[in-house]
Write a protein that holds these residues in place. Sequence first.
Motif, PDB file in Angstrom:
ATOM      1  N   LEU A  62      24.700 -46.831   5.856  1.00 53.05           N
ATOM      2  CA  LEU A  62      25.014 -45.731   4.951  1.00 53.05           C
ATOM      3  C   LEU A  62      25.746 -46.247   3.722  1.00 53.05           C
ATOM      4  CD1 LEU A  62      25.023 -42.620   4.622  1.00 53.05           C
ATOM      5  CD2 LEU A  62      27.291 -42.642   5.652  1.00 53.05           C
ATOM      6  N   TYR A  63      26.670 -47.156   3.916  1.00 56.58           N
ATOM      7  CA  TYR A  63      27.397 -47.748   2.789  1.00 56.58           C
ATOM      8  C   TYR A  63      26.440 -48.456   1.841  1.00 56.58           C
ATOM      9  CZ  TYR A  63      30.523 -50.936   0.307  1.00 56.58           C
ATOM     10  OH  TYR A  63      31.184 -51.637  -0.659  1.00 56.58           O
ATOM     11  N   LYS A  64      25.487 -49.207   2.390  1.00 51.86           N
ATOM     12  CA  LYS A  64      24.511 -49.912   1.552  1.00 51.86           C
ATOM     13  C   LYS A  64      23.666 -48.935   0.754  1.00 51.86           C
ATOM     14  CE  LYS A  64      23.983 -54.184   4.187  1.00 51.86           C
ATOM     15  NZ  LYS A  64      23.067 -54.991   4.998  1.00 51.86           N
ATOM     16  N   LYS A  65      23.228 -47.836   1.417  1.00 53.99           N
ATOM     17  CA  LYS A  65      22.416 -46.839   0.708  1.00 53.99           C
ATOM     18  C   LYS A  65      23.210 -46.177  -0.412  1.00 53.99           C
ATOM     19  CE  LYS A  65      19.307 -45.696   4.485  1.00 53.99           C
ATOM     20  NZ  LYS A  65      18.897 -44.679   5.465  1.00 53.99           N
ATOM     21  N   ILE A  66      24.464 -45.841  -0.128  1.00 52.80           N
ATOM     22  CA  ILE A  66      25.295 -45.202  -1.158  1.00 52.80           C
ATOM     23  C   ILE A  66      25.510 -46.149  -2.322  1.00 52.80           C
ATOM     24  CG2 ILE A  66      27.639 -44.357  -1.628  1.00 52.80           C
ATOM     25  CD1 ILE A  66      27.626 -43.140   1.164  1.00 52.80           C
ATOM     26  N   MET A  67      25.762 -47.420  -2.035  1.00 54.81           N
ATOM     27  CA  MET A  67      25.977 -48.395  -3.105  1.00 54.81           C
ATOM     28  C   MET A  67      24.717 -48.564  -3.956  1.00 54.81           C
ATOM     29  SD  MET A  67      29.079 -49.113  -3.108  1.00 54.81           S
ATOM     30  CE  MET A  67      29.102 -50.388  -4.327  1.00 54.81           C
ATOM     31  N   ALA A  68      23.553 -48.577  -3.305  1.00 55.85           N
ATOM     32  CA  ALA A  68      22.299 -48.692  -4.052  1.00 55.85           C
ATOM     33  C   ALA A  68      22.108 -47.475  -4.951  1.00 55.85           C
ATOM     34  CB  ALA A  68      21.135 -48.827  -3.079  1.00 55.85           C
ATOM     35  N   GLN A  69      22.401 -46.275  -4.444  1.00 57.32           N
ATOM     36  CA  GLN A  69      22.262 -45.060  -5.253  1.00 57.32           C
ATOM     37  C   GLN A  69      23.252 -45.071  -6.417  1.00 57.32           C
ATOM     38  OE1 GLN A  69      20.007 -42.603  -5.023  1.00 57.32           O
ATOM     39  NE2 GLN A  69      19.034 -43.782  -3.385  1.00 57.32           N
ATOM     40  N   LEU A  70      24.472 -45.551  -6.168  1.00 56.96           N
ATOM     41  CA  LEU A  70      25.457 -45.633  -7.246  1.00 56.96           C
ATOM     42  C   LEU A  70      25.022 -46.623  -8.323  1.00 56.96           C
ATOM     43  CD1 LEU A  70      28.858 -45.489  -5.335  1.00 56.96           C
ATOM     44  CD2 LEU A  70      27.909 -43.772  -6.867  1.00 56.96           C
ATOM     45  N   LYS A  71      24.404 -47.723  -7.929  1.00 56.73           N
ATOM     46  CA  LYS A  71      23.917 -48.701  -8.913  1.00 56.73           C
ATOM     47  C   LYS A  71      22.826 -48.083  -9.778  1.00 56.73           C
ATOM     48  CE  LYS A  71      24.931 -53.001  -6.494  1.00 56.73           C
ATOM     49  NZ  LYS A  71      24.363 -54.156  -5.792  1.00 56.73           N
ATOM     50  N   ILE A  72      21.915 -47.342  -9.133  1.00 57.85           N
ATOM     51  CA  ILE A  72      20.836 -46.688  -9.875  1.00 57.85           C
ATOM     52  C   ILE A  72      21.414 -45.658 -10.838  1.00 57.85           C
ATOM     53  CG2 ILE A  72      18.870 -45.117  -9.642  1.00 57.85           C
ATOM     54  CD1 ILE A  72      18.244 -46.562  -6.992  1.00 57.85           C
ATOM     55  N   LEU A  73      22.369 -44.867 -10.356  1.00 52.14           N
ATOM     56  CA  LEU A  73      23.002 -43.859 -11.189  1.00 52.14           C
ATOM     57  C   LEU A  73      23.748 -44.505 -12.343  1.00 52.14           C
ATOM     58  CD1 LEU A  73      23.539 -40.809 -11.384  1.00 52.14           C
ATOM     59  CD2 LEU A  73      25.636 -41.197 -10.118  1.00 52.14           C
ATOM     60  N   ASN A  74      24.395 -45.611 -12.090  1.00 48.94           N
ATOM     61  CA  ASN A  74      25.140 -46.328 -13.121  1.00 48.94           C
ATOM     62  C   ASN A  74      24.176 -46.837 -14.196  1.00 48.94           C
ATOM     63  OD1 ASN A  74      27.266 -47.440 -14.433  1.00 48.94           O
ATOM     64  ND2 ASN A  74      27.640 -49.076 -12.950  1.00 48.94           N
TER      65      ASN A  74
END
Length: 114
Positions: free
Chosen positions: A84-96
């Motif tokens: 879950l942490y990895k998925k959230i980090m990937a989504q945050l990178k995309i959003l960034n």
Amino acid sequence: MSLLRRPYAYSKMEMEDPEEKAHRRAQFLIYKVMERAEDSQSRRRRRPSVLRMRICKLKVKIGKRLKTMRKTMFLSISKARISLYKKIMAQLKILNRLLRGGEAMVSLPPPLCN
């Protein structure tokens, strides 16, 4: 006088000292406690019943299973957290990247018109 000569006749007792009476009572109570302790020790020395041994073994078996189940649950929960942490980090990178604008996107050269 005839009363005293008969067998099992009552005789008058002289008054007893209160300290001596308390001491005799204490000795009696100590004797009773020691007797109970001996009884409990003799009961413990008896061979345990087959049913008790089976119940004990069953408890140990259940305890081991619960322990392994708990370990696997913690392991799976930690794995789920990591994913879950990895998925959230990937989504945050995309959003960034989207919020920054064109910096993250590769700029294509202008099309050549012939």
